[in-house]
Design a protein around this motif. Structure first.
Motif, PDB file in Angstrom:
ATOM      1  N   ILE A   1       0.826  -1.114  -0.099  1.00  0.00           N
ATOM      2  CA  ILE A   1       0.071   0.051   0.050  1.00  0.00           C
ATOM      3  C   ILE A   1       0.834   1.362   0.058  1.00  0.00           C
ATOM      4  CG2 ILE A   1      -1.938   1.161   1.145  1.00  0.00           C
ATOM      5  CD1 ILE A   1      -2.896  -1.361   2.372  1.00  0.00           C
ATOM      6  N   PHE A   2       0.843   2.300  -0.885  1.00  0.00           N
ATOM      7  CA  PHE A   2       1.178   3.362  -0.941  1.00  0.00           C
ATOM      8  C   PHE A   2       0.474   4.601  -0.667  1.00  0.00           C
ATOM      9  CE2 PHE A   2       3.435   0.805  -3.703  1.00  0.00           C
ATOM     10  CZ  PHE A   2       4.685   1.068  -4.074  1.00  0.00           C
ATOM     11  N   PHE A   3       1.264   5.518   0.382  1.00  0.00           N
ATOM     12  CA  PHE A   3       0.564   6.589   1.314  1.00  0.00           C
ATOM     13  C   PHE A   3       1.173   7.681   0.558  1.00  0.00           C
ATOM     14  CE2 PHE A   3      -0.403   2.901   3.779  1.00  0.00           C
ATOM     15  CZ  PHE A   3      -1.396   2.928   4.527  1.00  0.00           C
ATOM     16  N   PRO A   4       0.793   8.503  -0.383  1.00  0.00           N
ATOM     17  CA  PRO A   4       1.496   9.547  -0.974  1.00  0.00           C
ATOM     18  C   PRO A   4       1.230  10.706   0.149  1.00  0.00           C
ATOM     19  CG  PRO A   4      -0.633   9.337  -1.897  1.00  0.00           C
ATOM     20  CD  PRO A   4      -0.749   8.186  -1.088  1.00  0.00           C
ATOM     21  N   CYS A   5       2.102  11.700  -0.108  1.00  0.00           N
ATOM     22  CA  CYS A   5       1.917  13.037   0.689  1.00  0.00           C
ATOM     23  C   CYS A   5       0.386  13.592   0.894  1.00  0.00           C
ATOM     24  CB  CYS A   5       2.828  14.039   0.111  1.00  0.00           C
ATOM     25  SG  CYS A   5       2.984  15.607   1.276  1.00  0.00           S
ATOM     26  N   LEU A   6       0.313  13.899   2.155  1.00  0.00           N
ATOM     27  CA  LEU A   6      -1.496  14.446   2.474  1.00  0.00           C
ATOM     28  C   LEU A   6      -2.459  13.462   2.062  1.00  0.00           C
ATOM     29  CD1 LEU A   6      -0.786  17.960   1.687  1.00  0.00           C
ATOM     30  CD2 LEU A   6      -0.931  17.004   3.989  1.00  0.00           C
TER      31      LEU A   6
ATOM     32  N   ARG B   1       3.672  -4.648   2.895  1.00  0.00           N
ATOM     33  CA  ARG B   1       4.838  -3.715   2.678  1.00  0.00           C
ATOM     34  C   ARG B   1       4.208  -2.217   2.456  1.00  0.00           C
ATOM     35  NH1 ARG B   1      10.468  -5.895   0.346  1.00  0.00           N
ATOM     36  NH2 ARG B   1      10.552  -7.619   1.751  1.00  0.00           N
ATOM     37  N   ILE B   2       4.560  -1.210   3.027  1.00  0.00           N
ATOM     38  CA  ILE B   2       4.110  -0.002   2.781  1.00  0.00           C
ATOM     39  C   ILE B   2       5.055   1.086   2.542  1.00  0.00           C
ATOM     40  CG2 ILE B   2       1.948  -0.385   4.329  1.00  0.00           C
ATOM     41  CD1 ILE B   2       3.037   1.662   6.081  1.00  0.00           C
ATOM     42  N   TYR B   3       4.886   2.177   1.654  1.00  0.00           N
ATOM     43  CA  TYR B   3       5.472   3.336   1.526  1.00  0.00           C
ATOM     44  C   TYR B   3       4.715   4.498   1.831  1.00  0.00           C
ATOM     45  CZ  TYR B   3       7.458   7.168  -1.151  1.00  0.00           C
ATOM     46  OH  TYR B   3       8.075   8.529  -1.558  1.00  0.00           O
ATOM     47  N   VAL B   4       5.452   5.410   2.645  1.00  0.00           N
ATOM     48  CA  VAL B   4       4.879   6.708   3.078  1.00  0.00           C
ATOM     49  C   VAL B   4       5.761   7.827   2.810  1.00  0.00           C
ATOM     50  CG1 VAL B   4       3.816   8.078   5.235  1.00  0.00           C
ATOM     51  CG2 VAL B   4       3.653   5.212   5.052  1.00  0.00           C
ATOM     52  N   ALA B   5       5.090   8.884   2.176  1.00  0.00           N
ATOM     53  CA  ALA B   5       5.745  10.019   1.645  1.00  0.00           C
ATOM     54  C   ALA B   5       5.533  11.322   2.829  1.00  0.00           C
ATOM     55  CB  ALA B   5       5.491  10.462   0.291  1.00  0.00           C
ATOM     56  N   ASP B   6       6.435  11.675   3.099  1.00  0.00           N
ATOM     57  CA  ASP B   6       6.670  13.293   3.785  1.00  0.00           C
ATOM     58  C   ASP B   6       5.296  13.604   4.594  1.00  0.00           C
ATOM     59  OD1 ASP B   6       5.094  15.169   1.796  1.00  0.00           O
ATOM     60  OD2 ASP B   6       6.642  14.196   0.615  1.00  0.00           O
ATOM     61  N   TYR B   7       4.356  14.287   4.456  1.00  0.00           N
ATOM     62  CA  TYR B   7       3.181  14.808   5.435  1.00  0.00           C
ATOM     63  C   TYR B   7       2.241  13.791   5.540  1.00  0.00           C
ATOM     64  CZ  TYR B   7       4.713  19.879   5.551  1.00  0.00           C
ATOM     65  OH  TYR B   7       5.492  20.980   5.632  1.00  0.00           O
ATOM     66  N   SER B   8       2.393  12.550   5.091  1.00  0.00           N
ATOM     67  CA  SER B   8       1.455  11.513   5.621  1.00  0.00           C
ATOM     68  C   SER B   8       2.341  10.704   6.703  1.00  0.00           C
ATOM     69  CB  SER B   8       1.445  10.488   4.457  1.00  0.00           C
ATOM     70  OG  SER B   8       0.363  11.270   3.655  1.00  0.00           O
ATOM     71  N   TRP B   9       3.346  11.170   7.326  1.00  0.00           N
ATOM     72  CA  TRP B   9       4.194  10.433   8.323  1.00  0.00           C
ATOM     73  C   TRP B   9       3.242   9.962   9.449  1.00  0.00           C
ATOM     74  CZ3 TRP B   9       3.372  12.738  12.960  1.00  0.00           C
ATOM     75  CH2 TRP B   9       3.250  14.214  13.096  1.00  0.00           C
ATOM     76  N   GLU B  10       2.214  10.415   9.686  1.00  0.00           N
ATOM     77  CA  GLU B  10       1.365   9.901  10.787  1.00  0.00           C
ATOM     78  C   GLU B  10       0.968   8.331  10.578  1.00  0.00           C
ATOM     79  OE1 GLU B  10      -1.178  13.141  13.177  1.00  0.00           O
ATOM     80  OE2 GLU B  10      -1.837  12.888  11.132  1.00  0.00           O
TER      81      GLU B  10
ATOM     82  N   ALA C   1      10.590   6.041  15.087  1.00  0.00           N
ATOM     83  CA  ALA C   1      10.678   7.362  14.554  1.00  0.00           C
ATOM     84  C   ALA C   1      10.092   8.226  15.209  1.00  0.00           C
ATOM     85  CB  ALA C   1      10.960   7.549  12.964  1.00  0.00           C
ATOM     86  N   SER C   2      10.291   9.565  15.312  1.00  0.00           N
ATOM     87  CA  SER C   2       9.678  10.983  15.702  1.00  0.00           C
ATOM     88  C   SER C   2       9.714  11.759  14.285  1.00  0.00           C
ATOM     89  CB  SER C   2      10.503  11.339  16.728  1.00  0.00           C
ATOM     90  OG  SER C   2      10.364  10.699  17.921  1.00  0.00           O
ATOM     91  N   PHE C   3       8.325  12.479  14.456  1.00  0.00           N
ATOM     92  CA  PHE C   3       8.041  13.157  13.156  1.00  0.00           C
ATOM     93  C   PHE C   3       7.677  14.317  13.668  1.00  0.00           C
ATOM     94  CE2 PHE C   3       7.682   8.764  11.717  1.00  0.00           C
ATOM     95  CZ  PHE C   3       8.497   8.738  10.584  1.00  0.00           C
ATOM     96  N   MET C   4       7.640  15.495  12.446  1.00  0.00           N
ATOM     97  CA  MET C   4       6.889  16.626  12.770  1.00  0.00           C
ATOM     98  C   MET C   4       6.413  17.139  11.338  1.00  0.00           C
ATOM     99  SD  MET C   4       9.712  19.571  13.353  1.00  0.00           S
ATOM    100  CE  MET C   4      11.003  19.998  12.448  1.00  0.00           C
ATOM    101  N   SER C   5       5.603  18.402  11.360  1.00  0.00           N
ATOM    102  CA  SER C   5       5.274  18.689   9.911  1.00  0.00           C
ATOM    103  C   SER C   5       6.108  19.854   9.645  1.00  0.00           C
ATOM    104  CB  SER C   5       3.878  19.330   9.775  1.00  0.00           C
ATOM    105  OG  SER C   5       2.876  18.106   9.914  1.00  0.00           O
ATOM    106  N   GLY C   6       7.350  19.385   9.106  1.00  0.00           N
ATOM    107  CA  GLY C   6       8.526  20.404   8.994  1.00  0.00           C
ATOM    108  C   GLY C   6       8.391  21.055   7.703  1.00  0.00           C
ATOM    109  N   SER C   7       9.305  22.065   7.739  1.00  0.00           N
ATOM    110  CA  SER C   7       9.254  23.135   6.656  1.00  0.00           C
ATOM    111  C   SER C   7      10.000  22.437   5.346  1.00  0.00           C
ATOM    112  CB  SER C   7      10.161  24.253   7.015  1.00  0.00           C
ATOM    113  OG  SER C   7      11.475  24.028   7.219  1.00  0.00           O
ATOM    114  N   VAL C   8       9.744  23.222   4.230  1.00  0.00           N
ATOM    115  CA  VAL C   8      10.266  22.834   3.108  1.00  0.00           C
ATOM    116  C   VAL C   8      11.743  23.121   2.898  1.00  0.00           C
ATOM    117  CG1 VAL C   8       9.991  25.038   2.050  1.00  0.00           C
ATOM    118  CG2 VAL C   8      10.002  23.057   0.579  1.00  0.00           C
TER     119      VAL C   8
END
Length: 267
Positions: free
Chosen positions: A85-90, A113-122, A132-139
């Motif tokens: 399953i692929f989880f694209p950003c947002l 197996r899953i792939y997760v991109a940036d702002y879908s880190w939750e 791991a730890s995440f946050m909605s970081g800056s560009v």
């Protein structure tokens, strides 16, 4: 130049675009082992076409995939239909829903197996809070990062990857089982990692898979797709060939471009 090409373990490829089980499927079917059953979440507020742009690497590798809804993640039966399953950003879906967290965790532990991109880190942090730890970081833009993983270095043919744009969401790796893939020790820090749990695997990146990407980044994301969708009995594997041979796959995009019928796999 170290030529490293991608090869398909497929006896025959048949163009396919069907509607199955309420989801729209694209790509090619393989007559070999059973091909990977791949699902893709839509981006929040985007239509199906927007997701195709987000995950263009799937199209490049000729993979068939099904679009599923975020709401379906709360149903355990959804996960039983897929290998990856692929989880694209947002992406769509509620990562705070305990049922979704349990289903993702059970899916991966059971061999998914899953792939997760940036702002879908939750969708990584909530089911697997110790990794791991995440946050909605800056560009961030124009970063030359180090490729830490030896297999990835061999695949893309480079010790570094130039990332044109990404989002600094990965704060830290919190488990010895979290495997660093790409890092920028000078500015951004860790940018991509993976981990295995149970019989399955998770890969996360701070950046997207299409749009503004460098050649090295594109090849890295091809490796990611092959790693996620190419596990187990999937029809796609990544093979390292140290010559300059180029593999192609046959396709027909219905006249959208002038390049029907043949596409280089290393693009």
């Amino acid at each position: 130049h170290r030529g490293v090409e991608l090869a398909l373990r497929v006896a025959a490829l048949v163009p396919e675009r069907v509607v199955d089980g309420g989801g729209e499927r694209h790509g090619v079917a393989a007559h070999d082992d059973r091909p990977a059953r791949v699902a893709v979440l839509p981006v929040q507020g985007a239509d199906v076409a927007g997701v195709v742009v987000e995950l263009g690497r799937l199209d490049e590798l000729g993979l068939t995939y099904t679009f599923i809804t975020g709401a379906s993640l709360a149903n355990a039966a959804t996960f039983q239909q897929y290998d990856a399953i692929f989880f694209p950003c947002l992406c769509d879906g509620d990562a705070q829903d305990p049922a979704v967290q349990t289903n993702i965790r059970d899916f991966v532990n059971g061999g998914g197996r899953i792939y997760v991109a940036d702002y879908s880190w939750e969708f990584v942090e909530e089911p697997f809070p110790t990794m791991a730890s995440f946050m909605s970081g800056s560009v961030y833009t124009n970063v030359t990062a180090d490729v830490v993983d030896a297999e990835v270095r061999n695949y893309i043919g480079s010790d570094t990857v130039f990332v044109i744009i990404g989002w600094d969401s990965l704060v830290s790796l919190d488990s010895p089982d979290s495997h660093l893939l790409i890092t920028d020790p000078n500015q951004i820090g860790d940018m991509s990692f993976s981990f295995e749990t149970g019989a399955g695997k998770v890969i996360y990146t701070d950046f997207h898979s299409t749009g503004a990407v460098s050649d090295e980044q594109k090849r890295f994301l091809q490796w990611v797709v092959g790693e996620v969708a190419g596990g187990g009995t999937a029809a796609v594997t990544h093979t390292f060939i140290p010559e300059t041979l180029v593999a192609y796959y046959i396709f027909d995009d219905g006249g959208v471009t002038a390049d029907d019928y043949r596409h280089r796999l290393d693009w």
